[in-house]
Design a protein around this motif. Structure first.
Motif, short mmCIF file in Angstrom:
data_model
loop_
_atom_site.label_atom_id
_atom_site.label_comp_id
_atom_site.label_asym_id
_atom_site.label_seq_id
_atom_site.Cartn_x
_atom_site.Cartn_y
_atom_site.Cartn_z
N UNK A 1 -2.25 10.86 -9.40
CA UNK A 1 -2.09 12.31 -9.56
C UNK A 1 -0.97 12.57 -10.54
N UNK A 2 -1.35 12.87 -11.79
CA UNK A 2 -0.36 13.13 -12.82
C UNK A 2 0.08 14.59 -12.74
N UNK A 3 1.33 14.85 -13.11
CA UNK A 3 1.92 16.19 -13.07
C UNK A 3 1.76 16.82 -11.68
N UNK A 4 2.13 16.06 -10.67
CA UNK A 4 1.98 16.54 -9.29
C UNK A 4 2.82 17.79 -9.03
N UNK A 5 3.88 17.96 -9.80
CA UNK A 5 4.74 19.13 -9.61
C UNK A 5 4.07 20.44 -9.95
N UNK A 6 2.93 20.40 -10.64
CA UNK A 6 2.21 21.62 -11.02
C UNK A 6 1.15 22.01 -9.99
N UNK A 7 1.02 21.25 -8.92
CA UNK A 7 -0.01 21.54 -7.92
C UNK A 7 0.33 22.79 -7.13
N UNK B 1 0.82 -1.21 0.00
CA UNK B 1 0.00 0.00 0.00
C UNK B 1 0.86 1.26 0.00
N UNK B 2 2.15 1.12 -0.26
CA UNK B 2 3.06 2.26 -0.20
C UNK B 2 2.70 3.30 -1.27
N UNK B 3 2.86 4.57 -0.90
CA UNK B 3 2.71 5.66 -1.86
C UNK B 3 3.88 5.62 -2.83
N UNK B 4 3.61 5.84 -4.12
CA UNK B 4 4.63 5.71 -5.15
C UNK B 4 4.73 7.02 -5.93
N UNK B 5 5.97 7.43 -6.21
CA UNK B 5 6.22 8.60 -7.06
C UNK B 5 6.94 8.11 -8.32
N UNK B 6 6.33 8.38 -9.47
CA UNK B 6 6.90 7.95 -10.75
C UNK B 6 7.47 9.17 -11.47
N UNK B 7 8.75 9.14 -11.77
CA UNK B 7 9.38 10.22 -12.51
C UNK B 7 9.60 9.83 -13.95
N UNK B 8 10.04 10.79 -14.75
CA UNK B 8 10.32 10.48 -16.15
C UNK B 8 9.87 11.59 -17.06
N UNK B 9 10.47 11.65 -18.24
CA UNK B 9 10.12 12.67 -19.21
C UNK B 9 8.68 12.50 -19.69
N UNK B 10 8.17 13.54 -20.29
CA UNK B 10 6.81 13.49 -20.83
C UNK B 10 6.74 12.44 -21.93
N UNK C 1 5.25 6.98 -20.50
CA UNK C 1 4.31 5.93 -20.06
C UNK C 1 4.12 5.86 -18.56
N UNK C 2 4.18 7.00 -17.90
CA UNK C 2 4.03 7.00 -16.43
C UNK C 2 2.64 6.55 -16.01
N UNK C 3 1.61 6.95 -16.77
CA UNK C 3 0.25 6.53 -16.40
C UNK C 3 0.06 5.03 -16.59
N UNK C 4 0.67 4.46 -17.63
CA UNK C 4 0.58 3.01 -17.82
C UNK C 4 1.23 2.27 -16.67
N UNK D 1 -9.95 5.49 2.34
CA UNK D 1 -8.89 4.47 2.29
C UNK D 1 -8.43 4.38 0.84
N UNK D 2 -7.41 5.14 0.52
CA UNK D 2 -6.92 5.18 -0.86
C UNK D 2 -5.40 5.01 -0.87
N UNK D 3 -4.92 4.49 -1.99
CA UNK D 3 -3.49 4.48 -2.24
C UNK D 3 -3.20 5.60 -3.24
N UNK D 4 -2.16 6.38 -2.99
CA UNK D 4 -1.82 7.50 -3.85
C UNK D 4 -0.59 7.16 -4.68
N UNK D 5 -0.74 7.31 -5.99
CA UNK D 5 0.39 7.19 -6.92
C UNK D 5 0.51 8.52 -7.64
N UNK D 6 1.67 9.13 -7.60
CA UNK D 6 1.88 10.44 -8.23
C UNK D 6 2.93 10.31 -9.32
N UNK D 7 2.87 11.23 -10.29
CA UNK D 7 3.84 11.23 -11.38
C UNK D 7 4.23 12.66 -11.70
N UNK D 8 5.44 12.84 -12.18
CA UNK D 8 5.91 14.17 -12.55
C UNK D 8 7.04 14.06 -13.56
#
Length: 642
Positions: free
Chosen positions: A424-430, A347-356, A359-362, A459-466
């Protein structure tokens, strides 16, 4: 009848599943009648069916197979007591209330010693069957020899047909029981240094006997240490053990113990005994057991090694055996698959990095679909696509009248995803204000709707990408450090396409098939020249840019193959290595003309790219892109322009 499956190992161990319906499907997917969270299982792994009172199990083309009594099957009828193995789980099929024949009896290792009336010691090299020069003068009677040779032939056939260690050991003891009048038998395997017994398998000849098979550790240690077989008759316990609680050992009358020797190293022992005073083991039994053990040692060691290799293979396959929509088998993607396989079940929160476009959403969807939350919703929201006010309402919801236009209460994405995952895609723009509210959700799993006062728990798991460097954003004061550390509990980077070029052909083929079907246009694939162009380009937009290029080619192409002229100019213009397939002379001529035109324009502008762009009538950014794609930087630096 009371047909049922009893789980005897694996995640569902101890559970009982009645087979009242005509069909019971088993697999990892929640839609199965029997759902098991095991990475070694396929989404639909196997099915147990009943037809006219007869039960059978069928494999549903699973990745790791379905086994009945240790043998891989595609479909097999089931009998009372059969064992079904899938992944890490093993079930026993029961048809009525009686217990099936035990596959293995427990072994009781005891430190007790014995007094013996008669004892024969035999070194393996002195075994009759292994000494051809002794055969002519020492063979047993013809009938006995025929029986023994038949048993040896049966053993050889068994060894070549069984790979599972448990089944092999059971068959070996049953064959020995056909020749030697033992009531019980045990096969013991030891560690490489011979100091530890790492495996025991016991079997009673008759199911009415005591289930625990007694073994004298003293005799086993002697046989393994000295490599000498032992035959003892008229066995009785030493006087000091007369009052010992072990009733089984107190009735032992005869025993045989022979080492399992492989390439001069003792790998274990075979131990047989009987409580019948009228039964005595003979030297012929000892000779037969010695030669049988010599054959069995190789088979048992091989089976143990195969089992280890199979386990290692399953472990490695489990690392990559995940459901996903990503395409690519390159080493960087293999590492991503392994990472997702390890992280998804948590259930760990995950941060996905990478260029635009990498395939971060996949990757986020793969994390969700391979997690225990897969049956619950995955809700995605792009933090860069909405204004601060709208994003707050989308995330947390709002109460009626909270702002102009809020005519009714609205549940936010966090509430909709309760029990599931929020991406949460593009979390860096929040915006910073929303960052603080999101931090509370991560810490407390609670929030208030916009305009509300009631606390909503989720009760949610958060996955973010930037695609931003969040650590630099923290230094610039644009992103909260405490939120970053909450998000980056587990983090990984999606590789850009230029670092996994070997995946470009398979990705392009996938997109050709996708858009051919979508636009109802038959396209066979890529020409060699077009493929070379795709491989040579750097793809700053990554997979998204590649997909757009292939879609364009499918739409604009006029032949059954994708040709270079169907691709965007920037892809065709890219400088290719000498080993790449040549493209048509027309495209080469166009590239050369562009190079000469740019070189003359930059030279005429005195090296100023801005003035050269004006003279050519193009935007400076476009000129920079052309210079990069045509690999003219070095020429301009070393030549007339700079």
């Amino acid at each position: 009848m009371n047909p049922r499956l009893v789980a005897i190992s694996g995640p569902l161990r101890g559970s009982v599943y009645p087979l009242a319906a005509t069909e019971l499907t088993v697999g990892r997917d929640a839609s199965n009648h029997l759902s098991i969270k095991d990475g070694l299982l396929s989404r639909r792994h196997c099915v147990v069916r009943q037809e006219a009172g007869q039960f059978s199990v069928s494999d549903l083309e699973s990745s790791n197979g379905t086994y009945v009594n240790g043998a891989a099957i595609s479909e097999k009828s089931l009998n009372h007591g059969d064992h079904i193995s899938i992944g890490n789980s093993r079930f026993v099929f029961l048809l009525d209330e009686s217990d099936p024949e035990p596959r293995e009896d427990p072994v009781q290792l005891d430190e007790l010693s014995y007094n013996v009336g008669s004892t024969i010691h035999l070194r393996i090299e002195d075994a009759l069957y292994l000494s051809p020069e002794k055969v002519l003068t020492s063979l047993p009677p013809l009938a006995r020899m025929a029986r023994d040779l038949t048993a040896l032939l049966k053993l050889s056939t068994t060894i070549n047909s069984i790979r599972e260690p448990i089944s092999l050991q059971r068959q070996l003891l049953e064959i020995l029981f056909e020749v030697i009048p033992a009531e019980r038998g045990v096969i013991l395997l030891v560690s490489e240094n011979q100091h530890e017994i790492i495996s025991t398998f016991g079997l009673n000849r008759s199911p009415t006997h005591e289930r625990a098979v007694p073994v004298s550790r003293t005799i086993v240690d002697q046989v393994i240490r000295d490599g000498v077989a032992v035959l003892s008759n008229d066995v009785s316990e030493k006087a000091e053990f007369a009052d010992a609680p072990s009733l089984i050992l107190s009735r032992i009358r005869s025993l045989l113990c022979v080492p399992l020797v492989l390439f001069g190293r003792t790998v274990g022992a075979v131990y047989l005994n009987t409580t019948d005073p009228a039964t005595r083991f003979s030297e012929d039994h000892l000779q037969f057991l010695s030669v049988t053990s010599g054959i069995a040692a190789v088979a048992l060691e091989n089976a143990r090694h195969i089992e280890w290799l199979a386990g290692e293979n399953q472990r490695l396959r489990a690392d990559t055996l995940i459901e996903h929509d990503m395409v690519g088998e390159s080493l960087p993607m293999q590492e991503i698959y392994k990472f997702i396989a390890k992280v998804a079940p948590t259930d760990s929160t995950v941060l996905i990095g990478g260029e635009s476009g990498t395939g971060k959403e996949l990757a986020a969807r793969a994390l969700h679909s391979n997690s225990p939350r897969a049956a619950k919703p995955l809700v995605a929201i792009n933090c860069a696509a909405l204004t601060e006010t709208l994003l707050e309402s989308e995330l947390f919801g709002h109460e009626r009248g909270a702002f102009t236009g809020a005519v009714a209460q609205k549940r936010g994405k966090l509430e909709v995803a309760d029990g599931g995952t929020v991406f949460l895609d593009e979390i860096g723009e929040m915006a910073p204000v929303l960052q603080a509210k999101l931090l509370r959700v991560l810490q407390e799993r609670e929030f208030e709707r916009v305009g509300g006062t009631r606390t909503v728990k989720v009760n949610v798991r958060v996955i973010a990408a930037t695609n931003r460097d969040l650590e630099r954003a923290i230094a610039d004061g644009c992103f909260r450090a405490d939120l970053f550390y909450r998000l980056a509990v587990v983090s990984f980077e999606m590789p850009p396409l230029r670092t996994r070029r070997e995946d470009i052909p398979s990705l392009a083929t996938y997109f050709v098939a996708k858009y051919s079907a979508k636009f109802n246009r038959k396209v066979a694939g890529l020409s060699v020249e077009a493929g070379a162009c795709l491989m040579s380009y750097d793809w700053p937009g990554n997979i998204r840019e590649l997909e757009n290029a292939v879609e364009r080619a499918v739409v604009l192409g006029s032949t059954a193959m994708i040709l270079p002229e169907d691709l965007p100019e920037m892809v065709v213009e890219a400088e290719r290595p000498p080993s790449a397939a040549p493209i048509a002379r027309y495209h080469e001529a166009v590239k050369d003309a562009k190079k000469q035109l740019i070189l003359k324009a930059v030279e005429g502008a005195g090296g100023s790219y801005t003035e050269a762009a004006k003279s050519l009538g193009v935007h400076p950014n476009y000129l920079h892109r052309l210079i990069r794609n045509l690999n003219l930087k070095t020429t301009l630096k070393n030549g007339r322009a700079s």
